[in-house]
Scaffold this motif. Structure first.
Motif, PDB file in Angstrom:
ATOM      1  N   ASN A  96       0.838  -1.202   0.000  1.00  0.00           N
ATOM      2  CA  ASN A  96       0.000   0.000   0.000  1.00  0.00           C
ATOM      3  C   ASN A  96       0.874   1.254   0.000  1.00  0.00           C
ATOM      4  O   ASN A  96       0.657   2.182  -0.794  1.00  0.00           O
ATOM      5  CB  ASN A  96      -0.924  -0.020   1.223  1.00  0.00           C
ATOM      6  CG  ASN A  96      -1.902   1.145   1.241  1.00  0.00           C
ATOM      7  OD1 ASN A  96      -1.512   2.305   1.224  1.00  0.00           O
ATOM      8  ND2 ASN A  96      -3.185   0.835   1.309  1.00  0.00           N
ATOM      9  N   GLN A  97       1.878   1.269   0.864  1.00  0.00           N
ATOM     10  CA  GLN A  97       2.769   2.425   0.950  1.00  0.00           C
ATOM     11  C   GLN A  97       3.602   2.576  -0.322  1.00  0.00           C
ATOM     12  O   GLN A  97       3.833   3.692  -0.794  1.00  0.00           O
ATOM     13  CB  GLN A  97       3.690   2.290   2.175  1.00  0.00           C
ATOM     14  CG  GLN A  97       2.962   2.342   3.509  1.00  0.00           C
ATOM     15  CD  GLN A  97       2.156   3.618   3.678  1.00  0.00           C
ATOM     16  OE1 GLN A  97       2.668   4.728   3.446  1.00  0.00           O
ATOM     17  NE2 GLN A  97       0.899   3.494   4.087  1.00  0.00           N
ATOM     18  N   ARG A 100       1.430   4.039  -3.057  1.00  0.00           N
ATOM     19  CA  ARG A 100       1.178   5.465  -2.801  1.00  0.00           C
ATOM     20  C   ARG A 100       2.407   6.304  -3.167  1.00  0.00           C
ATOM     21  O   ARG A 100       2.280   7.456  -3.618  1.00  0.00           O
ATOM     22  CB  ARG A 100       0.778   5.683  -1.343  1.00  0.00           C
ATOM     23  CG  ARG A 100      -0.600   5.133  -1.014  1.00  0.00           C
ATOM     24  CD  ARG A 100      -1.107   5.581   0.338  1.00  0.00           C
ATOM     25  NE  ARG A 100      -2.413   4.986   0.630  1.00  0.00           N
ATOM     26  CZ  ARG A 100      -3.561   5.443   0.161  1.00  0.00           C
ATOM     27  NH1 ARG A 100      -3.563   6.511  -0.636  1.00  0.00           N
ATOM     28  NH2 ARG A 100      -4.697   4.866   0.473  1.00  0.00           N
ATOM     29  N   SER A 197      -4.464   0.197  -8.686  1.00  0.00           N
ATOM     30  CA  SER A 197      -5.550  -0.366  -7.880  1.00  0.00           C
ATOM     31  C   SER A 197      -5.821  -1.812  -8.262  1.00  0.00           C
ATOM     32  O   SER A 197      -6.088  -2.657  -7.407  1.00  0.00           O
ATOM     33  CB  SER A 197      -6.828   0.465  -8.040  1.00  0.00           C
ATOM     34  OG  SER A 197      -6.673   1.752  -7.478  1.00  0.00           O
ATOM     35  N   TYR A 200      -3.168  -3.961  -6.745  1.00  0.00           N
ATOM     36  CA  TYR A 200      -3.398  -4.101  -5.307  1.00  0.00           C
ATOM     37  C   TYR A 200      -4.581  -5.025  -5.048  1.00  0.00           C
ATOM     38  O   TYR A 200      -4.557  -5.827  -4.101  1.00  0.00           O
ATOM     39  CB  TYR A 200      -3.650  -2.733  -4.681  1.00  0.00           C
ATOM     40  CG  TYR A 200      -3.672  -2.742  -3.164  1.00  0.00           C
ATOM     41  CD1 TYR A 200      -2.522  -3.030  -2.450  1.00  0.00           C
ATOM     42  CD2 TYR A 200      -4.836  -2.454  -2.467  1.00  0.00           C
ATOM     43  CE1 TYR A 200      -2.538  -3.045  -1.058  1.00  0.00           C
ATOM     44  CE2 TYR A 200      -4.868  -2.461  -1.088  1.00  0.00           C
ATOM     45  CZ  TYR A 200      -3.711  -2.756  -0.378  1.00  0.00           C
ATOM     46  OH  TYR A 200      -3.734  -2.777   0.999  1.00  0.00           O
ATOM     47  N   VAL A 275      -7.487   2.884  -2.794  1.00  0.00           N
ATOM     48  CA  VAL A 275      -7.977   1.697  -2.077  1.00  0.00           C
ATOM     49  C   VAL A 275      -9.444   1.402  -2.404  1.00  0.00           C
ATOM     50  O   VAL A 275      -9.779   0.239  -2.675  1.00  0.00           O
ATOM     51  CB  VAL A 275      -7.770   1.859  -0.551  1.00  0.00           C
ATOM     52  CG1 VAL A 275      -8.451   0.720   0.209  1.00  0.00           C
ATOM     53  CG2 VAL A 275      -6.276   1.865  -0.219  1.00  0.00           C
TER      54      VAL A 275
END
Length: 293
Positions: A96-97, A100, A197, A200, A275
């Protein structure tokens, strides 16, 4: 970490070049040679296309390595079961980090592109006039490479936006439709985060991660519709009106400036929808993989 840094650099480069495309219309209107302006920009766009070909598998490998590390630490647990392990949750948090950071690189690249739009308008004007004289892109590139005088002349074209430029943009009210600027804002947010996305979502639903990644094309389809139906036709209409003398040439410059700003805002919005978009893609992938009928 090396893969992540390379992915961030490539993302920034792609968004930098895609932002500089907004300098093509003002240069084309100024020289009355819009088609040549777009043709010359395609030479630069080749670099973005090449970087994009490398970026997609690079991002995918970051996701795959995270899944592999979690699987190796949980022997005997199938791929659907490792999602609930503590190690896999740590990998998801790290991923996630990382993503980003890549989106932040997109914002940085776009911002640098905005700063250099005035410079590239001048560079493209000179390039268009040079091409009109030589009538060959290879010859023109060779002439630039082996002519220090012309290179120095181009370098002198570089100019950062000053206070006068910003003040002038704020002083004159933009005679532009607001709808197409908002569409550009949301479309660029979707374009910035769609593939990220989807990747992820593939990590959230690893047993069908290929399905999740493919769904990024469906998400991009909505943004493409916004561009095709609203943004591009409106921008083309304003440009044509300026070419016919029905609008001031400055309106095209303002349009490019505001399109670039809304593109920048879209990359910032991508952080917020990253997210939720991944969860939506995951839901659709689960629906496709395990339909209720």
């Amino acid at each position: 970490m090396t893969r992540l840094i390379l992915a961030a650099i490539l993302t920034a480069l792609i968004h930098l070049i895609n932002t500089l495309i907004y300098s093509v219309r003002p240069a084309g209107v100024h020289t009355k040679r819009l088609a040549i302006a777009y043709s010359l920009f395609n030479v630069i766009f080749l670099f973005a296309s090449t970087a994009n070909m490398v970026l997609a598998p690079l991002l995918s490998s970051i996701v795959e390595h995270g899944i592999q590390r979690a699987s190796a630490a949980s022997p005997g647990v199938d791929i659907s079961g490792i999602v609930n392990t503590a190690l896999y949750q740590q990998e998801l948090a790290a991923l996630n980090q990382d993503i980003r950071l890549v989106i932040l690189a997109a914002t940085a690249g776009t911002l640098v592109g905005i700063i250099f739009i005035p410079t590239f308008v001048r560079v493209f004007v000179r390039g268009i006039m040079l091409f009109d004289e030589i009538k060959s892109v290879p010859k023109m590139l060779l002439m630039l490479l082996f002519s220090p005088r012309r290179i120095i002349s181009l370098l002198r074209s570089f100019e950062l936006p000053g206070k006068d430029m910003v003040r002038r943009a704020r002083a004159k009210k933009a005679n532009l439709p607001k709808t197409f600027l908002w569409m550009n804002f949301f479309a660029n947010a979707i374009f910035t985060t769609s593939v990220l996305s989807a990747m992820y979502a593939g990590a959230l639903f690893p047993e069908f991660r290929a399905t999740s990644v493919v769904l990024s094309g469906v998400v991009n389809g909505f943004a493409t519709l916004m561009f095709v139906m609203v943004v591009d036709p409106t921008a083309a209409m304003i440009t044509d009106q300026a070419l016919r003398g029905e609008r001031d040439e400055y309106d095209v410059k303002q349009m490019s400036f505001y399109l670039a700003l809304t593109r920048l805002g879209g990359t910032v919005l991508a952080q917020a929808i990253f997210v939720p978009a991944a969860l939506l893609i995951q839901y659709v992938a689960m629906f496709i993989a395990h339909p209720p009928f």
